[in-house]
Design a protein around this motif. Structure first.
Motif, PDB file in Angstrom:
ATOM      1  N   ASP A  93       0.815  -1.116  -0.104  1.00  0.00           N
ATOM      2  CA  ASP A  93       0.073  -0.082  -0.086  1.00  0.00           C
ATOM      3  C   ASP A  93       0.894   1.371  -0.121  1.00  0.00           C
ATOM      4  OD1 ASP A  93      -2.346  -1.285  -0.036  1.00  0.00           O
ATOM      5  OD2 ASP A  93      -2.512  -1.506   2.056  1.00  0.00           O
ATOM      6  N   ASN A  94       2.010   1.237   0.588  1.00  0.00           N
ATOM      7  CA  ASN A  94       2.947   2.382   0.690  1.00  0.00           C
ATOM      8  C   ASN A  94       3.487   2.872  -0.852  1.00  0.00           C
ATOM      9  OD1 ASN A  94       2.361   2.646   3.447  1.00  0.00           O
ATOM     10  ND2 ASN A  94       4.130   1.561   4.132  1.00  0.00           N
ATOM     11  N   ILE A  95       3.679   1.749  -1.359  1.00  0.00           N
ATOM     12  CA  ILE A  95       4.293   2.135  -2.743  1.00  0.00           C
ATOM     13  C   ILE A  95       3.398   2.399  -3.584  1.00  0.00           C
ATOM     14  CG2 ILE A  95       5.588   0.881  -4.683  1.00  0.00           C
ATOM     15  CD1 ILE A  95       7.187  -0.764  -2.677  1.00  0.00           C
ATOM     16  N   LEU A  96       1.982   1.671  -3.751  1.00  0.00           N
ATOM     17  CA  LEU A  96       1.080   2.204  -4.490  1.00  0.00           C
ATOM     18  C   LEU A  96       0.827   3.673  -4.285  1.00  0.00           C
ATOM     19  CD1 LEU A  96      -0.897   1.669  -6.756  1.00  0.00           C
ATOM     20  CD2 LEU A  96      -2.532   0.471  -5.119  1.00  0.00           C
ATOM     21  N   ALA A  97       0.561   3.958  -3.022  1.00  0.00           N
ATOM     22  CA  ALA A  97      -0.156   5.319  -2.505  1.00  0.00           C
ATOM     23  C   ALA A  97       1.066   6.433  -3.028  1.00  0.00           C
ATOM     24  CB  ALA A  97       0.014   5.421  -0.884  1.00  0.00           C
ATOM     25  N   GLN A  98       2.316   6.086  -2.910  1.00  0.00           N
ATOM     26  CA  GLN A  98       3.402   6.976  -3.413  1.00  0.00           C
ATOM     27  C   GLN A  98       3.346   7.239  -4.936  1.00  0.00           C
ATOM     28  OE1 GLN A  98       5.657   9.130  -1.675  1.00  0.00           O
ATOM     29  NE2 GLN A  98       5.444   9.944  -3.532  1.00  0.00           N
ATOM     30  N   ALA A  99       2.801   5.999  -5.633  1.00  0.00           N
ATOM     31  CA  ALA A  99       2.732   6.087  -7.030  1.00  0.00           C
ATOM     32  C   ALA A  99       1.477   6.883  -7.582  1.00  0.00           C
ATOM     33  CB  ALA A  99       2.645   4.735  -7.724  1.00  0.00           C
ATOM     34  N   LEU A 100       0.531   6.845  -6.580  1.00  0.00           N
ATOM     35  CA  LEU A 100      -0.903   7.638  -6.997  1.00  0.00           C
ATOM     36  C   LEU A 100      -0.541   9.051  -6.572  1.00  0.00           C
ATOM     37  CD1 LEU A 100      -3.380   4.866  -5.679  1.00  0.00           C
ATOM     38  CD2 LEU A 100      -3.063   5.632  -7.893  1.00  0.00           C
ATOM     39  N   SER A 101       0.153   9.324  -5.849  1.00  0.00           N
ATOM     40  CA  SER A 101       0.504  10.666  -5.193  1.00  0.00           C
ATOM     41  C   SER A 101       1.330  11.384  -6.363  1.00  0.00           C
ATOM     42  CB  SER A 101       1.291  10.906  -3.910  1.00  0.00           C
ATOM     43  OG  SER A 101       1.525  12.031  -3.495  1.00  0.00           O
ATOM     44  N   ASP A 102       2.415  10.651  -6.905  1.00  0.00           N
ATOM     45  CA  ASP A 102       3.244  11.110  -7.943  1.00  0.00           C
ATOM     46  C   ASP A 102       2.309  11.398  -9.219  1.00  0.00           C
ATOM     47  OD1 ASP A 102       5.442  10.893  -6.279  1.00  0.00           O
ATOM     48  OD2 ASP A 102       6.043   9.080  -7.520  1.00  0.00           O
ATOM     49  N   ALA A 103       1.602  10.527  -9.622  1.00  0.00           N
ATOM     50  CA  ALA A 103       0.532  10.760 -10.590  1.00  0.00           C
ATOM     51  C   ALA A 103      -0.492  12.120 -10.500  1.00  0.00           C
ATOM     52  CB  ALA A 103      -0.365   9.539 -11.081  1.00  0.00           C
ATOM     53  N   ASP A 104      -1.046  12.151  -9.134  1.00  0.00           N
ATOM     54  CA  ASP A 104      -1.609  13.410  -8.801  1.00  0.00           C
ATOM     55  C   ASP A 104      -0.809  14.630  -9.242  1.00  0.00           C
ATOM     56  OD1 ASP A 104      -3.710  11.820  -8.082  1.00  0.00           O
ATOM     57  OD2 ASP A 104      -3.198  11.943  -5.805  1.00  0.00           O
ATOM     58  N   GLU A 105       0.279  14.541  -8.805  1.00  0.00           N
ATOM     59  CA  GLU A 105       1.129  15.865  -8.928  1.00  0.00           C
ATOM     60  C   GLU A 105       1.555  16.139 -10.216  1.00  0.00           C
ATOM     61  OE1 GLU A 105       1.895  17.886  -6.362  1.00  0.00           O
ATOM     62  OE2 GLU A 105       0.521  16.847  -5.091  1.00  0.00           O
ATOM     63  N   MET A 106       1.647  15.123 -11.011  1.00  0.00           N
ATOM     64  CA  MET A 106       1.903  15.254 -12.436  1.00  0.00           C
ATOM     65  C   MET A 106       0.732  15.885 -13.068  1.00  0.00           C
ATOM     66  SD  MET A 106       3.233  12.777 -15.296  1.00  0.00           S
ATOM     67  CE  MET A 106       4.759  12.644 -14.782  1.00  0.00           C
ATOM     68  N   ILE A 107      -0.548  15.177 -12.790  1.00  0.00           N
ATOM     69  CA  ILE A 107      -1.709  15.784 -13.398  1.00  0.00           C
ATOM     70  C   ILE A 107      -1.894  17.268 -12.866  1.00  0.00           C
ATOM     71  CG2 ILE A 107      -4.103  15.517 -13.283  1.00  0.00           C
ATOM     72  CD1 ILE A 107      -3.866  12.690 -13.068  1.00  0.00           C
ATOM     73  N   ASN A 108      -1.586  17.621 -11.779  1.00  0.00           N
ATOM     74  CA  ASN A 108      -1.941  18.820 -11.463  1.00  0.00           C
ATOM     75  C   ASN A 108      -0.849  19.910 -11.935  1.00  0.00           C
ATOM     76  OD1 ASN A 108      -4.125  18.441  -9.421  1.00  0.00           O
ATOM     77  ND2 ASN A 108      -2.661  17.979  -7.641  1.00  0.00           N
ATOM     78  N   SER A 109       0.396  19.466 -11.927  1.00  0.00           N
ATOM     79  CA  SER A 109       1.221  20.340 -12.999  1.00  0.00           C
ATOM     80  C   SER A 109       0.954  20.825 -14.443  1.00  0.00           C
ATOM     81  CB  SER A 109       2.702  19.849 -12.749  1.00  0.00           C
ATOM     82  OG  SER A 109       2.609  18.689 -13.837  1.00  0.00           O
ATOM     83  N   TYR A 110       0.191  19.818 -14.878  1.00  0.00           N
ATOM     84  CA  TYR A 110      -0.419  20.210 -16.245  1.00  0.00           C
ATOM     85  C   TYR A 110      -1.837  21.156 -16.255  1.00  0.00           C
ATOM     86  CZ  TYR A 110       2.609  16.883 -18.462  1.00  0.00           C
ATOM     87  OH  TYR A 110       3.920  16.318 -18.723  1.00  0.00           O
TER      88      TYR A 110
END
Length: 68
Positions: A34-51
């Motif tokens: 869950d920790n690794i998946l949560a970090q990947a989802l968080s990274d994806a959120d940040e990338m989406i937000n940056s766009y």
């Protein structure tokens, strides 16, 4: 705001691929980390937000299905 959840990922990709991508234990536990998946989802959120931050006010009031 998160755009996707663990369950969204399981529904879309299945449990086995997520186990293969996240279970990094020396002796694999055979479960989603869950920790690794949560970090990947968080990274994806940040990338989406940056766009989209330059064009839309964040957080979005409704999340389009394409972002999930």
């Amino acid at each position: 705001m998160t755009y996707a959840s663990k369950q969204n990922m399981i529904d879309r990709h299945g449990e086995e691929p997520l186990i293969e991508l996240t279970d990094r234990a020396a002796e694999p536990a055979g479960t989603i980390n869950d920790n690794i998946l949560a970090q990947a989802l968080s990274d994806a959120d940040e990338m989406i937000n940056s766009y989209i931050a330059g064009r839309y006010t964040l957080p979005l009031s409704a999340v389009p299905a394409i972002l999930i």
